[in-house]
Design a protein around this motif. Structure first.
Motif, PDB file in Angstrom:
ATOM      1  N   ALA A  21       2.387   7.260  25.615  1.00 50.85           N
ATOM      2  CA  ALA A  21       2.853   8.498  26.246  1.00 50.85           C
ATOM      3  C   ALA A  21       2.054   8.711  27.523  1.00 50.85           C
ATOM      4  CB  ALA A  21       2.680   9.686  25.308  1.00 50.85           C
ATOM      5  N   VAL A  22       2.666   9.396  28.480  1.00 53.07           N
ATOM      6  CA  VAL A  22       1.994   9.776  29.724  1.00 53.07           C
ATOM      7  C   VAL A  22       2.096  11.287  29.861  1.00 53.07           C
ATOM      8  CG1 VAL A  22       1.980   9.616  32.243  1.00 53.07           C
ATOM      9  CG2 VAL A  22       2.475   7.582  30.873  1.00 53.07           C
ATOM     10  N   VAL A  23       0.955  11.937  30.077  1.00 51.63           N
ATOM     11  CA  VAL A  23       0.935  13.367  30.358  1.00 51.63           C
ATOM     12  C   VAL A  23       0.257  13.556  31.714  1.00 51.63           C
ATOM     13  CG1 VAL A  23       0.976  14.108  27.957  1.00 51.63           C
ATOM     14  CG2 VAL A  23      -1.211  13.629  29.043  1.00 51.63           C
TER      15      VAL A  23
ATOM     16  N   ALA B 208      -1.259  15.608  23.248  1.00 49.84           N
ATOM     17  CA  ALA B 208      -0.151  14.697  22.941  1.00 49.84           C
ATOM     18  C   ALA B 208      -0.541  13.652  21.902  1.00 49.84           C
ATOM     19  CB  ALA B 208       0.327  14.006  24.220  1.00 49.84           C
ATOM     20  N   ALA B 209      -1.812  13.638  21.497  1.00 47.50           N
ATOM     21  CA  ALA B 209      -2.295  12.628  20.560  1.00 47.50           C
ATOM     22  C   ALA B 209      -1.898  12.999  19.135  1.00 47.50           C
ATOM     23  CB  ALA B 209      -3.811  12.496  20.670  1.00 47.50           C
ATOM     24  N   GLU B 210      -1.507  12.008  18.362  1.00 42.55           N
ATOM     25  CA  GLU B 210      -1.043  12.243  16.997  1.00 42.55           C
ATOM     26  C   GLU B 210      -1.990  11.704  15.942  1.00 42.55           C
ATOM     27  OE1 GLU B 210       2.757  10.364  16.994  1.00 42.55           O
ATOM     28  OE2 GLU B 210       3.655  11.811  18.406  1.00 42.55           O
ATOM     29  N   GLY B 211      -2.967  10.883  16.326  1.00 44.78           N
ATOM     30  CA  GLY B 211      -3.825  10.232  15.358  1.00 44.78           C
ATOM     31  C   GLY B 211      -4.871  11.142  14.751  1.00 44.78           C
ATOM     32  N   SER B 212      -5.362  10.754  13.577  1.00 49.18           N
ATOM     33  CA  SER B 212      -6.468  11.472  12.945  1.00 49.18           C
ATOM     34  C   SER B 212      -7.806  11.055  13.538  1.00 49.18           C
ATOM     35  CB  SER B 212      -6.481  11.195  11.435  1.00 49.18           C
ATOM     36  OG  SER B 212      -6.641   9.804  11.177  1.00 49.18           O
ATOM     37  N   VAL B 213      -7.799   9.942  14.274  1.00 53.05           N
ATOM     38  CA  VAL B 213      -8.983   9.475  14.987  1.00 53.05           C
ATOM     39  C   VAL B 213      -8.653   9.446  16.470  1.00 53.05           C
ATOM     40  CG1 VAL B 213     -10.576   7.550  15.351  1.00 53.05           C
ATOM     41  CG2 VAL B 213      -9.786   8.091  13.040  1.00 53.05           C
ATOM     42  N   LEU B 214      -9.557  10.001  17.281  1.00 53.30           N
ATOM     43  CA  LEU B 214      -9.373  10.059  18.731  1.00 53.30           C
ATOM     44  C   LEU B 214     -10.359   9.109  19.384  1.00 53.30           C
ATOM     45  CD1 LEU B 214      -9.196  13.952  19.060  1.00 53.30           C
ATOM     46  CD2 LEU B 214      -7.264  12.357  18.942  1.00 53.30           C
ATOM     47  N   ALA B 215      -9.837   8.121  20.108  1.00 49.06           N
ATOM     48  CA  ALA B 215     -10.680   7.148  20.807  1.00 49.06           C
ATOM     49  C   ALA B 215     -10.521   7.372  22.303  1.00 49.06           C
ATOM     50  CB  ALA B 215     -10.283   5.722  20.429  1.00 49.06           C
TER      51      ALA B 215
END
Length: 446
Positions: free
Chosen positions: A60-62, A81-88
């Motif tokens: 995705a691009v924001v 916009a992130a959907e993960g349970s872990v943010l990298a």
């Protein structure tokens, strides 16, 4: 164990070639592409970034408008916009090795409090300019630049941040930062108000620490950056100017001694304090002496005095750091709802002193560095609560870390990770007598 859902957030500004290489490096990860999302957060580029039509992972691009260098705001936008349970979080010029995400995400997948910094290494830009080398391939020896010695030393001294403290925010680098979404949201995330280079990752890291974040350095999570570390890229005079600006921006936001020394308290209700001290009144002279002693030990503390005082004693406590207990019946002000504001305004340590205390030795005076060093040692040892007792075993003072308070706020009534019970005499303190010689205290002979 099933691999976690990971969202990689990348701040971007007019660097398509860097982005192409990063996307290639992410496509070569051994983390399952089906459980990977990449969010490109454009910091107002004239033209949006171009993504290949075929990527093995979701993307995705924001974008937001160009209002200066706002990497912190871009990252915060990317998380939305992130959907993960872990943010990298990876900077756009990083080139992670194939095992980067697997290594960096292991701890955040297991614990909602994990805050992991990877190993940022540096390569000679000529390797990229020459062509032929591809992300995921080994970096030849000739192209490997020295790693920043100060970071390597910090990780070694802290046992890879297992013995972290409130000054360890300086070793959390957003270019290679991976966090559990839970603690990221608890801490309020990246602050969009930062404009200009540097500081936003350290400020976030300090809030993550206050919120109970479990810091870790993961040397197996290796990502390469073309060129030297900031200090080696800039003219020394210009680098110092930039770093001084960063220090000035962070001083009102971080209470740790590495951010503003030991005596600079700074003002405002939302300015964090190293310690907030509550002192129970016990006679006018004893209370004033105890307040003076505590402020000498913690020069930048906020001090609240509980209990009634005579007018003469109250007149001695008009220092702007001191507040007298509000009259009974007055409602307490509601705390801030924004976790960023709540964590900034909270002290690193709350110190509740039941009755006035003073140094035990006649003529001795508190040494601020000794008090600060004690708190740092407690933090490194995982101590979140300290009960200071008198000779009879009664509790004279209780010290509670922000980490324990925030954990209780998040999880309910849970005991602190570790409680230490220690005699006041072992710390060089004792209770103030009922009617002390105030003149001798102030004069230095008693």
């Amino acid at each position: 164990m099933t691999a976690p859902e990971v969202s990689v957030v990348v701040p971007y500004y007019r660097a398509q070639a860097d982005l192409d290489r990063l996307l290639a490096a992410l496509a070569a990860q051994d983390h399952p592409a089906s459980r990977l999302q990449v969010v490109i957060a454009d910091d107002g580029s004239p033209e949006p970034p171009a993504l290949p039509a075929e990527l093995p992972f979701a993307s995705a691009v924001v974008r937001h408008e160009d209002r200066g260098f706002r990497a912190s705001a871009a990252r915060a936008l990317g998380v939305q916009a992130a959907e993960g349970s872990v943010l990298a979080f990876l900077d756009g010029d990083m080139l992670p090795e194939p095992g980067y995400l697997t290594a960096a995400c292991a701890a955040p997948a297991a614990s909602g409090l994990a805050v992991v910094v990877g190993r940022r290494r540096h390569l000679d830009p000529r390797l990229l300019e020459a062509g032929g080398w591809r992300p995921g391939e080994s970096v030849p020896e000739w192209a490997r630049l020295e790693e920043p010695a100060w970071l390597a030393r910090a990780y070694a001294d802290s046992e890879d941040l297992r013995r972290a403290d409130s000054t360890s925010y300086r070793f959390i680098i957003s270019a290679v930062l991976t966090v559990a979404r839970e603690v990221y949201e608890d801490a309020g995330g990246f602050d969009p108000s930062f404009v200009g280079y540097g500081g936003e990752d350290w400020e976030l890291a300090h809030r993550l620490w206050r919120a109970g974040g479990a810091f870790a350095y993961e040397p197996r999570a290796v990502a390469w950056q073309a060129g030297e570390d900031f200090g080696g890229r800039e003219d020394p005079a210009e680098a110092r100017r930039v770093k001084n600006r960063e220090a000035l921006v962070l001083a009102p936001r971080i209470a740790a001694p590495t951010a503003r020394g030991l005596s600079l308290g700074l003002g405002g209700d939302d300015c964090p304090a190293r310690a907030a001290v509550t002192l129970g009144a016990a006679g006018d002279a004893a209370t004033v002496l105890g307040a003076d002693a505590l402020l000498q030990a913690f020069p930048s503390a906020r001090l609240l005095v509980r209990g009634a005082l005579g007018d003469d004693a109250a007149a001695c406590l008009t220092d702007e750091r001191v507040a007298l207990e509000a009259p009974a019946g007055e409602p307490d002000a509601a705390g801030p709802s924004d976790p960023r504001v709540a964590l900034r305004s909270a002290p690193d340590w709350g110190v509740d002193v039941a009755a006035p205390v003073r140094p035990a030795e006649p003529g001795a005076r508190p040494v601020p560095k000794d008090a600060s060093d004690l708190l740092l040692r407690l933090e490194r040892d995982g101590v979140e609560r300290v009960e200071v007792t008198d000779e009879a075993g009664d509790v004279l003072a209780t010290l509670t870390s922000s980490r324990a308070r925030w954990r209780e706020h998040r999880e309910g009534a849970v005991p602190p990770a570790r409680t230490l019970r220690v005699r006041a005499a072992d710390l060089g303190w004792r209770a103030v007598e009922a009617e002390p010689d105030l003149e001798a205290w102030w004069g230095g002979w008693g």
